[in-house]
Structures are given as structure tokens and as C-alpha cells.
Design an enzyme around this catalytic site. Structure first.
Site, PDB file in Angstrom:
ATOM      1  N   GLU A 177      51.176  19.264 -81.074  1.00 39.36           N
ATOM      2  CA  GLU A 177      51.734  18.165 -81.844  1.00 39.36           C
ATOM      3  C   GLU A 177      52.877  18.631 -82.764  1.00 39.36           C
ATOM      4  OE1 GLU A 177      49.567  15.111 -84.921  1.00 39.36           O
ATOM      5  OE2 GLU A 177      48.501  15.675 -83.113  1.00 39.36           O
ATOM      6  N   ARG A 195      41.078  16.495 -82.997  1.00 42.19           N
ATOM      7  CA  ARG A 195      42.224  17.391 -83.135  1.00 42.19           C
ATOM      8  C   ARG A 195      42.682  17.784 -81.739  1.00 42.19           C
ATOM      9  NH1 ARG A 195      43.044  15.782 -87.502  1.00 42.19           N
ATOM     10  NH2 ARG A 195      43.153  16.935 -89.490  1.00 42.19           N
ATOM     11  N   HIS A 218      49.338   9.859 -83.524  1.00 40.12           N
ATOM     12  CA  HIS A 218      48.441  10.294 -84.599  1.00 40.12           C
ATOM     13  C   HIS A 218      48.302   9.195 -85.666  1.00 40.12           C
ATOM     14  CE1 HIS A 218      46.714  14.172 -86.569  1.00 40.12           C
ATOM     15  NE2 HIS A 218      46.046  13.104 -86.961  1.00 40.12           N
TER      16      HIS A 218
END
Length: 315
Positions: free
Chosen positions: A263, A234, A281
Site C-alpha cells: 500500500e 492489514r 483503505h
């Protein structure tokens, strides 16, 4: 979600689908809680505590498509009487593959090489042109030794002969011996020791208040100048500003990132660095895995609706 998943959902339930592929706003998420008995959600939906202060909440289940649930205020959901589930196991292999791909791309300079060729600058093979580093025989430090971390360890060890170091605060839960890491993997006592001894550091820890900015100016500074950092966990596990500064000063050799602190925003300076590989991602982004994730979420929905224990309950 992939068409087979949406088809299965629509066949079994009165389903309202988000056709835009754009994340809902906080206001829209609050409205959904008033409209739906069950919500199938993803990491792009930011369920902050205030959303659960909504009056007349109808929702009883948030079925998350993904393993990580740091985008959901779990305690607030629990207080609102909402069960939360996730989709473990099914994302393991493809996410591990992306971590290995990022190692190869950064250390072998593959992204840089492709851009060089596409620009028309390539003049042919030269003995010292764009030399990278091999993974073979290097030391890989894995931070977090859950399913994905152990899968990365197995690939790195079996395919590239890498020596595996790993660090985690708790013993890993291994239900199936086939998911264990290599027998020769070495557990180290501290993150600091792992960082100092590793040629490549791959992050696989969950995003929690304790792991936020685990990689910061101090910890990144412990890595050898020839080392590489890979993050498929993450974004907020890494202090992106500190990483950018370290890369800019060549304190480490490079980085491969699939996730970002803010993000989908990415620090502009990172985009200009040739020794950094940036992916949007893509960790679980295969047709097979995204379909399996959706079906796993649907299995939780089916169990909940039928009054059975949900298999992947988080809260």
C-alpha cells in the site's frame, strides 16, 4: 486530521501540523523526534528501527491514530524511551461495516454492475443478467475474533442469518458482553478447517510476523471454488501475488480488499479483474470515527503530559 481534532490539539499545545496530507519521509520522521515532545502519527508513517537511532531524541510519546501499530518498530521505540499508544474501540463499527459492504459488493457484483451501467452498456433487466450470490444462510469464516471480528459476526448473523465460524490462537478478551459474538458462533480448531468450510472468509487478525502471508498459495487453495476472501485487516496478511494468481485461475470466486501488501501500490492485474472489489483503505473513513480516533489519541496525549497513566498504552 478532521478540523475539530486539529483545533483541539492546537488549542492545548504548541502544535506543528503537517498540512500537506503527504506522509513524512524517514529523514523527516527522524527530525520530528528531535523537535517534538509528543508525535501524533498514523499508519502511513513508517517508523522503522533505524529512525530511532537518531541522536538527541526529544520525543517521549508516539500517539498512534489507529489500532494497528505494525508500522512502528515497537522494540526500537521502547529502547529509545518512547511510549506508544493506539486508539482501540472507536474504529470497530465502521470497519465492520466496510467488511460487510465488501461481501455484498463482491457476491452481488455491485461494482461490476455500476461500471457496466456507467459505460452505457446496460440494455435493461434480463432474467439471467449479472447474477450474483446472496449472503443469506451462507457460512462466514472469521480469522481473528477481536472487537472488529465479533462486530462483523453480529451483523452477518443478525442481518443475513449467516452461520459464523471463527478461529483465533487465543480466547478473545471481552470486557463488555454487548461486544461478544453471536451465541451460535462456532470456534474451529485450525485455520485450515475454517477455510475449507467457509463460503466467505473475512480477515480480522493483527499484522504480526506470525500472520504475515497467512493467506498464501497453500491456504487460499483450501478455500472452495465458490468462496470469497475479504480483507479489512492489514495488507501483508495476504500474499498478494498468490491471491492474484488464484483469482486469475478462478480458484476462488472473488475477493474484496480494503488493504494491500504494498500500500498504496496495488497489483496491476487485480485492477483488471471484474470479480475483485478494491477500496482505498476506507475501513474507518467516516467523519465521526476519524474525529473520535483523533480525540482518543489526544486523550492519551493529555494523560501523558499530565503525568497520568495513558489509557491505551502499547509499549
Amino acid at each position: 486530521m478532521p478540523a475539530p481534532v486539529e483545533g483541539a490539539v492546537a488549542a492545548r499545545y504548541d502544535a506543528l501540523l503537517n498540512r500537506t496530507d503527504v506522509a513524512l519521509t524517514s529523514e523527516q520522521l527522524a527530525q520530528v523526534l528531535q523537535q517534538a515532545d509528543v508525535v501524533v502519527t498514523t499508519v502511513t508513517d513508517k517508523w522503522h528501527p533505524g529512525i530511532f537511532d537518531t541522536t538527541s531524541i526529544r520525543t517521549k510519546l508516539l500517539a498512534n491514530v489507529g489500532v494497528g501499530v505494525n508500522h512502528i518498530a515497537l522494540e526500537a521505540a521502547r529502547r529509545a524511551g518512547i511510549t506508544v499508544t493506539n486508539t482501540p474501540d472507536v474504529v470497530t463499527d465502521d470497519t465492520a461495516d466496510i467488511a460487510i459492504a465488501l461481501m455484498l459488493m463482491t457476491m452481488r457484483r455491485l461494482g461490476e454492475g455500476e461500471r457496466h451501467l456507467r459505460s452505457g452498456a446496460w440494455g435493461g433487466l434480463r432474467p439471467t443478467f449479472m447474477l450474483g450470490r446472496t449472503l443469506r444462510g451462507k457460512t462466514l469464516g472469521i480469522v481473528g475474533y477481536g472487537r472488529i471480528g465479533r462486530a462483523v459476526a453480529r451483523i452477518a448473523h443478525d442481518a443475513f442469518g449467516m452461520h459464523i465460524l471463527w478461529q483465533a490462537p487465543r480466547d478473545p478478551r471481552i470486557d463488555d458482553p454487548a461486544t461478544a459474538g453471536p451465541a451460535s458462533a462456532e470456534r474451529v480448531a485450525t485455520l485450515e478447517e475454517l477455510l475449507q468450510r467457509s463460503d466467505v472468509v473475512s480477515l480480522h487478525c493483527p499484522a504480526t510476523p506470525e500472520t504475515r502471508h497467512l493467506m498464501n498459495a497453500r491456504t487460499i487453495g483450501l478455500m472452495p471454488p465458490h468462496a470469497y476472501l475479504v480483507n479489512t485487516a492489514r495488507g501483508d496478511v495476504v500474499d498478494e501475488a498468490a491471491l492474484t494468481a488464484a483469482l486469475k485461475e478462478r480458484q476462488i470466486a472473488g475477493a474484496g480488499l480494503d488493504v494491500y501488501e504494498f500500500e498504496p501500490s496495488v497489483t496491476a492485474e487485480l485492477k483488471d479483474m471484474e470479480h475483485v472489489v478494491l477500496l482505498p483503505h476506507l475501513g474507518s473513513a467516516t467523519i465521526e470515527t476519524r474525529t473520535n480516533m483523533g480525540m482518543r489519541a489526544l486523550a492519551n496525549v493529555d494523560a501523558f503530559v499530565s503525568g497520568q497513566p495513558v489509557p491505551d498504552r502499547v509499549v
